[in-house]
Scaffold this motif. Structure first.
Motif, short mmCIF file in Angstrom:
data_model
loop_
_atom_site.label_atom_id
_atom_site.label_comp_id
_atom_site.label_asym_id
_atom_site.label_seq_id
_atom_site.Cartn_x
_atom_site.Cartn_y
_atom_site.Cartn_z
N LYS A 64 0.85 -1.19 0.00
CA LYS A 64 0.00 0.00 0.00
C LYS A 64 0.88 1.24 0.00
N ILE A 65 0.47 2.24 -0.79
CA ILE A 65 1.09 3.55 -0.79
C ILE A 65 0.12 4.47 -0.06
N TYR A 66 0.57 5.15 0.99
CA TYR A 66 -0.37 5.92 1.81
C TYR A 66 0.28 7.22 2.29
N LYS A 67 -0.58 8.09 2.82
CA LYS A 67 -0.12 9.37 3.34
C LYS A 67 -0.85 9.66 4.64
N GLU A 68 -0.11 10.13 5.63
CA GLU A 68 -0.72 10.50 6.90
C GLU A 68 -1.48 11.80 6.72
N GLY A 69 -2.73 11.83 7.19
CA GLY A 69 -3.56 13.00 7.06
C GLY A 69 -3.76 13.73 8.37
N VAL A 70 -4.79 14.54 8.41
CA VAL A 70 -5.10 15.33 9.60
C VAL A 70 -5.51 14.39 10.74
N GLY A 71 -4.98 14.68 11.93
CA GLY A 71 -5.35 13.88 13.09
C GLY A 71 -4.74 12.49 13.10
N GLY A 72 -3.70 12.28 12.29
CA GLY A 72 -3.04 10.99 12.28
C GLY A 72 -3.75 9.92 11.47
N ARG A 73 -4.83 10.29 10.76
CA ARG A 73 -5.56 9.33 9.95
C ARG A 73 -4.87 9.16 8.60
N SER A 74 -4.69 7.92 8.19
CA SER A 74 -4.01 7.63 6.93
C SER A 74 -4.99 7.64 5.76
N GLN A 75 -4.47 7.96 4.60
CA GLN A 75 -5.22 7.83 3.35
C GLN A 75 -4.42 6.94 2.42
N ILE A 76 -4.97 5.80 2.06
CA ILE A 76 -4.29 4.92 1.11
C ILE A 76 -4.46 5.51 -0.28
N ILE A 77 -3.35 5.86 -0.90
CA ILE A 77 -3.37 6.50 -2.22
C ILE A 77 -3.60 5.47 -3.31
N ARG A 78 -2.88 4.36 -3.24
CA ARG A 78 -3.07 3.28 -4.20
C ARG A 78 -2.46 2.01 -3.64
N VAL A 79 -2.75 0.90 -4.29
CA VAL A 79 -2.18 -0.39 -3.90
C VAL A 79 -1.43 -0.95 -5.10
N MET A 80 -0.36 -1.66 -4.81
CA MET A 80 0.50 -2.18 -5.86
C MET A 80 0.27 -3.68 -6.04
N LYS A 81 0.39 -4.15 -7.29
CA LYS A 81 0.31 -5.58 -7.57
C LYS A 81 1.60 -6.02 -8.24
N ASP A 82 1.70 -7.32 -8.49
CA ASP A 82 2.93 -7.89 -9.05
C ASP A 82 3.38 -7.16 -10.32
N LYS A 83 4.69 -6.94 -10.40
CA LYS A 83 5.35 -6.35 -11.57
C LYS A 83 5.03 -4.87 -11.76
N GLU A 84 4.55 -4.21 -10.71
CA GLU A 84 4.33 -2.77 -10.79
C GLU A 84 5.52 -2.02 -10.19
N TYR A 85 5.84 -0.86 -10.78
CA TYR A 85 6.98 -0.07 -10.36
C TYR A 85 6.51 1.10 -9.49
N GLU A 185 -9.81 -0.91 9.11
CA GLU A 185 -9.14 0.39 9.09
C GLU A 185 -8.52 0.66 7.73
N ASP A 186 -7.85 -0.36 7.15
CA ASP A 186 -7.24 -0.18 5.83
C ASP A 186 -8.31 0.05 4.76
N LEU A 187 -9.42 -0.68 4.88
CA LEU A 187 -10.50 -0.50 3.91
C LEU A 187 -11.08 0.90 4.01
N ALA A 188 -11.19 1.40 5.25
CA ALA A 188 -11.67 2.77 5.45
C ALA A 188 -10.68 3.77 4.88
N ASN A 189 -9.39 3.54 5.11
CA ASN A 189 -8.36 4.45 4.60
C ASN A 189 -8.31 4.46 3.08
#
Length: 233
Positions: A64-85, A185-189
């Motif tokens: 998972k590629i993510y960023k910490e947001g306001v109040g310490g809540r994470s936002q998952i930007i995208r998810v990586m699969k096999d052979k992705e750069y 939590e990850d699904l929410a993020n």
């Protein structure tokens, strides 16, 4: 994190998109600048604010590629699969990482020092075009997700996330169960909502018999209806 040296044949199988355009001399150079590392489940791969050093390619596992947001809540930007750069945009932009990356599950990742990549890009136009295409594709996906996560209602966002995970990672042998088991939590993020809203909306989907839930396993029963919910937002 154990390191492993690979043969040129193994490297070619790991990163065919980069390997194929290279000349024999360039392949020999890449083989001298190629390492593999393993990461444990939930282990951090890189942190926000760090200086980028390597191009990374996911060989197995999920990231998972993510960023910490306001109040310490994470936002998952995208998810990586096999052979992705990944992990190279910040280097091209001459800035530190604005996101972080972590392993959803045990992962194997190849790492190539960015100075080595820059040398190859300067020598090989076809390789340079590959990265231009990848950045363009990633930007398009990012633009679409930004609109969806800010304009859709909670049900639309969660439906989209479930379908996004299905399209990215596929399903198990039964043809319905998602091949990734996320915490609530990850699904929410991933869906830009609170964990409590994700739990409640998942429960509503299950009550409506759109999905079935077994712990972290989610089975998609009515995909067409989920796509309609996602589309109307």
């Amino acid at each position: 994190m154990a390191k492993k040296e690979l043969t040129e044949k193994e490297i070619a199988e790991c990163i065919p998109d980069i390997w194929m355009p290279l000349t024999l001399e360039q392949r020999e150079f890449l083989a001298q600048n190629f390492t593999v590392q393993k990461f444990k489940k939930n282990e951090t791969i890189y942190c926000e604010g760090e200086t980028p050093m390597h191009l990374m390619c996911l060989l197995s596992g999920k990231v998972k590629i993510y960023k910490e947001g306001v109040g310490g809540r994470s936002q998952i930007i995208r998810v990586m699969k096999d052979k992705e750069y990944f992990a190279y945009r910040a280097y091209f932009a001459e800035e530190n990482f604005v996101t972080a990356a972590a392993a959803f599950e045990p992962c194997t990742i190849c790492l190539i020092p960015m100075p080595a990549i820059m040398k190859l890009l300067a020598e090989n136009n076809e390789l340079a075009m590959f990265f231009i295409r990848q950045l363009s594709i990633d930007l398009g996906i990012s633009d679409e997700r930004t609109v969806n996560l800010t304009q859709k209602h909670i049900r639309g966002r969660l439906a989209e996330s479930l379908l996004f995970l299905k399209d990215t990672y596929g399903v198990e042998e039964d043809g319905f169960t998602l091949s990734i088991y996320l915490s609530r939590e990850d699904l929410a993020n991933l869906s830009n909502m609170t964990t409590s809203n994700a739990i409640r909306t998942l429960s509503n989907f299950a009550t409506e018999k759109l999905i079935a839930i077994d712990g972290r396993k989610i089975k998609i029963i009515e995909e067409d209806k989920l796509r309609k919910i996602s589309k109307i937002g």
